[in-house]
Structures are given as C-alpha cells and as structure tokens.
Design an enzyme around this catalytic site. Structure first.
Site, mmCIF file in Angstrom:
data_model
loop_
_atom_site.group_PDB
_atom_site.id
_atom_site.type_symbol
_atom_site.label_atom_id
_atom_site.label_comp_id
_atom_site.label_asym_id
_atom_site.label_seq_id
_atom_site.Cartn_x
_atom_site.Cartn_y
_atom_site.Cartn_z
ATOM 1 N N LYS A 52 58.421 67.608 26.724
ATOM 2 C CA LYS A 52 59.343 68.718 26.310
ATOM 3 C C LYS A 52 59.985 68.176 25.095
ATOM 4 O O LYS A 52 60.697 67.356 25.006
ATOM 5 C CB LYS A 52 60.277 69.031 27.440
ATOM 6 C CG LYS A 52 61.733 69.676 26.969
ATOM 7 C CD LYS A 52 61.609 71.013 27.636
ATOM 8 C CE LYS A 52 62.493 72.011 26.817
ATOM 9 N NZ LYS A 52 62.710 73.485 27.354
ATOM 10 N N SER A 91 67.797 70.669 25.329
ATOM 11 C CA SER A 91 69.520 71.054 24.810
ATOM 12 C C SER A 91 70.223 71.675 25.940
ATOM 13 O O SER A 91 69.683 72.033 27.005
ATOM 14 C CB SER A 91 69.569 71.735 23.467
ATOM 15 O OG SER A 91 68.825 73.014 23.689
ATOM 16 N N ASP A 140 65.747 70.175 32.118
ATOM 17 C CA ASP A 140 64.145 70.452 32.201
ATOM 18 C C ASP A 140 63.277 69.276 32.456
ATOM 19 O O ASP A 140 62.560 69.408 33.202
ATOM 20 C CB ASP A 140 63.875 71.285 31.154
ATOM 21 C CG ASP A 140 64.289 72.536 31.030
ATOM 22 O OD1 ASP A 140 64.924 73.056 31.984
ATOM 23 O OD2 ASP A 140 64.022 73.504 30.143
ATOM 24 N N GLU A 143 56.043 71.727 27.810
ATOM 25 C CA GLU A 143 57.214 73.046 28.172
ATOM 26 C C GLU A 143 57.862 73.198 26.611
ATOM 27 O O GLU A 143 58.114 72.028 25.974
ATOM 28 C CB GLU A 143 58.295 72.806 29.068
ATOM 29 C CG GLU A 143 59.158 74.284 29.063
ATOM 30 C CD GLU A 143 60.387 74.122 29.757
ATOM 31 O OE1 GLU A 143 60.478 73.189 30.517
ATOM 32 O OE2 GLU A 143 61.446 74.783 29.446
ATOM 33 N N GLY A 144 57.622 74.360 26.021
ATOM 34 C CA GLY A 144 58.164 74.565 24.840
ATOM 35 C C GLY A 144 59.767 74.632 24.707
ATOM 36 O O GLY A 144 60.355 74.532 26.053
ATOM 37 N N GLY A 199 62.806 77.706 24.247
ATOM 38 C CA GLY A 199 63.061 78.751 24.007
ATOM 39 C C GLY A 199 61.573 79.690 23.752
ATOM 40 O O GLY A 199 60.883 79.543 24.603
#
Ligand SMILES: Nc1ncnc2c1ncn2[C@@H]1O[C@H](COP(=O)(O)OP(=O)(O)OP(=O)(O)O)[C@@H](O)[C@H]1O
Ligand SMILES: [Mg+2]
Length: 221
Positions: A40, A44, A53, A114-115, A117
């Site tokens: 990731k 934030s 995450d 995982e991106g 946003g």
C-alpha cells in the site's frame, strides 16, 4: 515491470471497500497455498485508530512483512497522500515506491496492491495513483459501493484504467446487501454491459474472522 504476478485494487473513491477486497484477494491466494506479499503505497489517517490498512492486508495474507515493507509512507492525518507528505515535511518519491513494491514482490508468488482513495488521487502533484498502477502494470480490480451513483463512478474509473493501457479484471460491489433492491440488481447489468467487465457481489464480511470469508479469485495473469 514486476516479475511476480499480482493485482492492483483501486476503487471509485475513498472508503469504498478497497481494503476489504484486497484483503480477500490476499486471503484467497494464501488459502490456496500461495505466498502472498501486500503493498500500500501510502497509509494516512493512523491518528483515527483501529486496524490500519497495511495491518489488515498483512493479517489477511499471512505475511511477515514489516510496516515499512508494506507501506513506506504512513501519516497520522486522514488526508490525501500529497498533503500528508507536505504536512510531514517530506516528499513522496515515486522511485522509492516502485523499488519498495518490487522488493515486496520479490520471492512471493503474488503481490496484492491496494491503491489510495480513487484512481486519480495524487501521490504527489506530478504522480497519481494511476501512474503508480501503470508503472506496476498489474491488472486492476475496482471496488465500488453497489447503490445509487455507482454506475457513473465505476464507468469513469474503468475508462481511466483502460486509458493507460491497463486491464480491468473485475468490478466488486461491496458490501452487497442481504436484500438487494431494484437499483443494486440493475447496477450489475448496467456496469457489465456499459463497462464490458464482470461484476462480483461481495457480502458483508466479519473482518475479524478470515476463516469465514468466501473465496474471491479474479487474477487475470
Ligand atoms: N464486504 C464488506 N464486509 C465488511 N465490511 C465492508 C465490506 N465492504 C466495505 N466494508 C466496510 O466499509 C468501510 C470501508 O471499507 P474499506 O476500509 O475497505 O475502504 P477503502 O476503500 O479501503 O478505504 P480507504 O480509502 O480508507 O483505504 C469499512 O468500514 C469496511 O469495513
Ligand atoms: Mg483502504
């Protein structure tokens, strides 16, 4: 760019289920006996508490990667990555991100990224999540809410992914309601037909109990 196969999970925005989908993909592959690394680029909102995450991804994958190996940039404030970096008085380096993703993939059978946003969120004002996904050249899975408004957001994301030459492996509607209404059911066909992409429906999971999760395997390579 990577020698390991993998998948890049993006979404129609923030808080749309990317982590849940990425965790399930990681868990499914790990459950099938594959060694799974997770990544990731920026986390934030650590100040908000709860499982972050990168922690959920690590747990789902059964990975022993360190925080730094999974998420090289981590910030307390729940803000866009470029702003988080600015507030922390540093700059996010695309080169460092690419190197860290490559290092994470090294030796694993599969990399689940995982991106942050949605797809056009800036990591820096000159380097978007889209650019990172393009550099990794992984097939993309799009997490999206199933209800009103999702057709537009999902199709915009499908177009943005394909515009940089990446393939859309699947759209995942999450969480899929126990009793879907006419809108949710209709959205499946609309997105499949207009987006030319398969849609999966993911029911609400008990995130604390991975043993109860269904399988989700959508790898295009
Ligand atoms: N299938 C599901 N089962 C359980 N919870 C879900 C599911 N889909 C979405 N959620 C819930 O929706 C919220 C957002 O999900 P998630 O954290 O995966 O989103 P995200 O897109 O990764 O958010 P961010 O942009 O912060 O990374 C969470 O509270 C999550 O638990
Ligand atoms: Mg997330």
């Amino acid at each position: 760019m990577l020698r390991t196969s993998g998948v890049f999970v993006t979404g129609t925005g923030t808080e749309v289920g990317k982590s849940v989908v990425a965790a399930l993909l990681a868990r499914t592959a790990a459950g099938a006996g594959r060694s799974v690394a997770v990544f990731k680029p920026v986390v934030s909102g650590l100040d908000e508490g709860g499982e972050a995450d990168h922690e959920l991804l690590r747990r789902a994958a059964g990975s022993e990667q360190s925080d730094d190996e999974i998420a090289p940039y981590r910030y307390g404030a729940p803000v866009s990555p470029h702003l988080g970096a600015e507030l922390a008085g540093e700059a996010i380096s695309p080169e460092r991100l690419r190197g860290a993703a490559r290092a994470a993939a090294e030796g694993a059978d599969l990399l689940v990224v995982e991106g942050v946003g949605g797809f056009l969120v800036p990591l820096t004002l000159g380097y978007l999540v889209r650019d990172f996904a393009r550099d990794l050249a992984l097939p993309v899975v799009i997490a999206a809410p199933p209800g009103l408004g999702t057709i537009n957001h999902t199709l915009l994301t499908v177009e943005a992914v394909r515009a940089v030459g990446l393939s859309v492996a699947r759209v995942v509607f999450t969480p899929w309601p126990q009793r879907p209404g006419v809108i949710e059911r209709s959205n499946i066909e609309a997105v499949e037909r207009l987006g030319g992409v398969g849609v999966e429906m993911l029911p609400r999971l008990d995130l604390a109990a991975p043993a109860t999760w269904p399988a989700l395997a959508v790898f295009a390579n």
